[in-house]
Design a protein around this motif. Structure first.
Motif, PDB file in Angstrom:
ATOM      1  N   ASN A   1       0.817  -1.218   0.000  1.00 44.34           N
ATOM      2  CA  ASN A   1       0.000   0.000   0.000  1.00 44.34           C
ATOM      3  C   ASN A   1       0.848   1.264   0.000  1.00 44.34           C
ATOM      4  N   LEU A   2       2.014   1.207   0.646  1.00 41.47           N
ATOM      5  CA  LEU A   2       2.889   2.386   0.720  1.00 41.47           C
ATOM      6  C   LEU A   2       3.909   2.414  -0.411  1.00 41.47           C
ATOM      7  N   HIS A   3       3.928   1.360  -1.230  1.00 41.05           N
ATOM      8  CA  HIS A   3       4.829   1.275  -2.389  1.00 41.05           C
ATOM      9  C   HIS A   3       6.299   1.360  -1.980  1.00 41.05           C
ATOM     10  N   ILE A   4       6.634   0.635  -0.908  1.00 37.17           N
ATOM     11  CA  ILE A   4       8.032   0.528  -0.471  1.00 37.17           C
ATOM     12  C   ILE A   4       8.313  -0.946  -0.177  1.00 37.17           C
ATOM     13  N   THR A   5       9.557  -1.272   0.064  1.00 36.42           N
ATOM     14  CA  THR A   5       9.934  -2.666   0.295  1.00 36.42           C
ATOM     15  C   THR A   5       9.605  -3.098   1.727  1.00 36.42           C
ATOM     16  N   GLN A   6       9.518  -4.432   1.915  1.00 38.12           N
ATOM     17  CA  GLN A   6       9.301  -4.944   3.259  1.00 38.12           C
ATOM     18  C   GLN A   6      10.476  -4.609   4.176  1.00 38.12           C
ATOM     19  N   THR A   7      11.673  -4.533   3.591  1.00 38.64           N
ATOM     20  CA  THR A   7      12.848  -4.160   4.387  1.00 38.64           C
ATOM     21  C   THR A   7      12.692  -2.751   4.943  1.00 38.64           C
ATOM     22  N   ALA A   8      12.165  -1.839   4.122  1.00 30.88           N
ATOM     23  CA  ALA A   8      11.940  -0.459   4.572  1.00 30.88           C
ATOM     24  C   ALA A   8      10.866  -0.419   5.656  1.00 30.88           C
ATOM     25  N   ILE A   9       9.815  -1.242   5.506  1.00 31.68           N
ATOM     26  CA  ILE A   9       8.768  -1.305   6.528  1.00 31.68           C
ATOM     27  C   ILE A   9       9.365  -1.760   7.858  1.00 31.68           C
ATOM     28  N   THR A  10      10.161  -2.822   7.807  1.00 28.78           N
ATOM     29  CA  THR A  10      10.776  -3.349   9.036  1.00 28.78           C
ATOM     30  C   THR A  10      11.682  -2.309   9.679  1.00 28.78           C
ATOM     31  N   ALA A  11      12.443  -1.592   8.862  1.00 31.04           N
ATOM     32  CA  ALA A  11      13.355  -0.569   9.395  1.00 31.04           C
ATOM     33  C   ALA A  11      12.573   0.555  10.063  1.00 31.04           C
ATOM     34  N   ARG A  12      11.446   0.954   9.470  1.00 26.35           N
ATOM     35  CA  ARG A  12      10.633   2.019  10.070  1.00 26.35           C
ATOM     36  C   ARG A  12      10.050   1.578  11.413  1.00 26.35           C
ATOM     37  N   VAL A  13       9.566   0.337  11.473  1.00 24.53           N
ATOM     38  CA  VAL A  13       8.996  -0.157  12.727  1.00 24.53           C
ATOM     39  C   VAL A  13      10.075  -0.221  13.813  1.00 24.53           C
ATOM     40  N   GLN A  14      11.255  -0.692  13.442  1.00 24.18           N
ATOM     41  CA  GLN A  14      12.344  -0.759  14.413  1.00 24.18           C
ATOM     42  C   GLN A  14      12.731   0.629  14.914  1.00 24.18           C
ATOM     43  N   LYS A  15      12.729   1.592  14.019  1.00 20.00           N
ATOM     44  CA  LYS A  15      13.061   2.959  14.411  1.00 20.00           C
ATOM     45  C   LYS A  15      11.995   3.521  15.350  1.00 20.00           C
ATOM     46  N   LEU A  16      10.720   3.267  15.024  1.00 21.78           N
ATOM     47  CA  LEU A  16       9.628   3.744  15.882  1.00 21.78           C
ATOM     48  C   LEU A  16       9.686   3.081  17.247  1.00 21.78           C
ATOM     49  N   GLU A  17       9.922   1.778  17.282  1.00 22.65           N
ATOM     50  CA  GLU A  17      10.014   1.064  18.553  1.00 22.65           C
ATOM     51  C   GLU A  17      11.203   1.563  19.366  1.00 22.65           C
ATOM     52  N   SER A  18      12.285   1.947  18.677  1.00 25.82           N
ATOM     53  CA  SER A  18      13.453   2.504  19.374  1.00 25.82           C
ATOM     54  C   SER A  18      13.111   3.844  20.012  1.00 25.82           C
ATOM     55  N   HIS A  19      12.342   4.690  19.294  1.00 26.11           N
ATOM     56  CA  HIS A  19      11.920   5.979  19.851  1.00 26.11           C
ATOM     57  C   HIS A  19      11.050   5.770  21.091  1.00 26.11           C
ATOM     58  N   LEU A  20      10.128   4.813  21.016  1.00 23.45           N
ATOM     59  CA  LEU A  20       9.147   4.610  22.089  1.00 23.45           C
ATOM     60  C   LEU A  20       9.637   3.663  23.179  1.00 23.45           C
ATOM     61  N   LYS A  21      10.751   2.974  22.880  1.00 23.56           N
ATOM     62  CA  LYS A  21      11.361   2.032  23.852  1.00 23.56           C
ATOM     63  C   LYS A  21      10.397   0.907  24.240  1.00 23.56           C
ATOM     64  N   CYS A  22       9.680   0.406  23.238  1.00 22.20           N
ATOM     65  CA  CYS A  22       8.774  -0.717  23.476  1.00 22.20           C
ATOM     66  C   CYS A  22       8.513  -1.442  22.165  1.00 22.20           C
ATOM     67  N   THR A  23       7.986  -2.670  22.254  1.00 23.72           N
ATOM     68  CA  THR A  23       7.642  -3.470  21.082  1.00 23.72           C
ATOM     69  C   THR A  23       6.184  -3.217  20.713  1.00 23.72           C
ATOM     70  N   LEU A  24       5.945  -2.925  19.442  1.00 15.46           N
ATOM     71  CA  LEU A  24       4.606  -2.563  18.997  1.00 15.46           C
ATOM     72  C   LEU A  24       3.869  -3.717  18.321  1.00 15.46           C
ATOM     73  N   PHE A  25       4.606  -4.627  17.673  1.00 16.96           N
ATOM     74  CA  PHE A  25       3.979  -5.728  16.943  1.00 16.96           C
ATOM     75  C   PHE A  25       4.617  -7.058  17.318  1.00 16.96           C
ATOM     76  N   VAL A  26       3.814  -8.091  17.250  1.00 15.89           N
ATOM     77  CA  VAL A  26       4.293  -9.471  17.300  1.00 15.89           C
ATOM     78  C   VAL A  26       4.032 -10.071  15.929  1.00 15.89           C
ATOM     79  N   ARG A  27       5.085 -10.552  15.266  1.00 12.95           N
ATOM     80  CA  ARG A  27       4.937 -11.111  13.921  1.00 12.95           C
ATOM     81  C   ARG A  27       4.832 -12.629  13.998  1.00 12.95           C
TER      82      ARG A  27
END
Length: 286
Positions: free
Chosen positions: A24-50
């Motif tokens: 939907n965002l027209h980016i790679t899964q690697t980019a999605i994973t990197a964004r989630v990791q960056k967001l979780e790093s900012h918030l200092k918590c895990t947001l998703f369970v895969r």
């Protein structure tokens, strides 16, 4: 906070999948994973369970979902409003339910523009729950609704006391059920059980009124809306039928209060006190 991180989080939460979010965002899964990791790093918590079926929110992710929606809607509102129109200091965001748009919302917007020259105005017409949600998120300054919710931080003020009365055009049949909300349905169906499941129903008062004026029948409508039709003889009151209370409330956030908003709400109160034609006729300018 990078708004792309919030957008990515919301896409994954909406679809339950990193793969769907990437598509939907027209980016790679690697980019999605990197964004989630960056967001979780900012918030200092895990947001998703895969897992094999996709991705689900953790309790922290569920809690962040509220803030993410607020941030994203605020960002969209900012993009829509900025830069401010030349010569204006700010924008007033006001809302109203559909059946209030003509004439009350039209007159209110006109009055704001004539009296508060320093501010632009944005009008949002939607159902009551959507308007209340936007108030809670901070994307609306004030809204006119029929059934307010008394949330913390919201000021609720009754601005118009009105009734729903049964009227007819020519013959009382067919009966047209106009859905004026949960409270009306509960009271109506208890008082008139034989009318609880008619063959014709509308969830929009102006549409139901137009149907009855054109084809005959009866139904419940707001007193101010049908007054001119009663005076002209186009409609008649149906005798010995119950009346239902249907007030209009002004709701606004105490945290967004301002001198301009107080002035705008004062203009609204003045409009409500004036006698005017509420028949909801639309006269297009040709």
């Amino acid at each position: 906070m990078d708004i792309d991180l919030t957008r990515t989080f919301l896409e994954i939460a909406r679809h339950g999948s990193f793969i769907a979010a990437a598509e939907n965002l027209h980016i790679t899964q690697t980019a999605i994973t990197a964004r989630v990791q960056k967001l979780e790093s900012h918030l200092k918590c895990t947001l998703f369970v895969r897992n094999r079926s996709g991705a689900r929110l953790t309790p922290d992710g569920e809690a962040f979902l509220v803030y993410a929606n607020q941030m994203f809607q605020a960002w969209e509102t900012a993009q829509r409003d900025l830069p401010l129109p030349e010569g204006f200091h700010n924008i007033l965001h006001v809302g109203g339910e559909v059946s209030l748009c003509n004439p009350l919302m039209l007159h209110w917007v006109r009055s704001i523009r004539e009296s508060i020259g320093t501010h632009g105005v944005r009008a949002e017409i939607a159902d009551g729950q959507s308007l209340l949600k936007q108030l809670e998120l901070g994307t609306l300054d004030a809204a006119l609704v029929y059934q307010p919710t008394y949330w913390p931080g919201l000021q609720v003020e009754e601005v118009l006391e009105e009734k729903l009365i049964m009227v007819k055009a020519r013959e009382p049949e067919p009966y047209v059920y106009v859905d004026w909300g949960e409270a009306f349905r509960r009271q109506h169906d208890f008082a008139l059980p034989e009318r609880a499941r008619p063959a014709i129903g509308f969830n929009l008062g102006p549409l139901a009124l137009q149907y009855i004026l054109e084809h005959g029948g009866s139904g419940y409508f707001r007193t101010r809306v049908v007054q001119s039709y009663l005076e002209s003889g186009a409609l008649e009151r149906v005798p010995r039928t119950p009346e239902f209370s249907y007030p209009v409330y002004l709701v606004y956030s105490r945290n967004r209060d301002s001198a301009a908003l107080q002035q705008a709400m004062g203009l609204l109160r003045d409009l409500v006190r004036q006698e005017t034609d509420w028949s909801q006729r639309w006269d297009p300018v040709i």
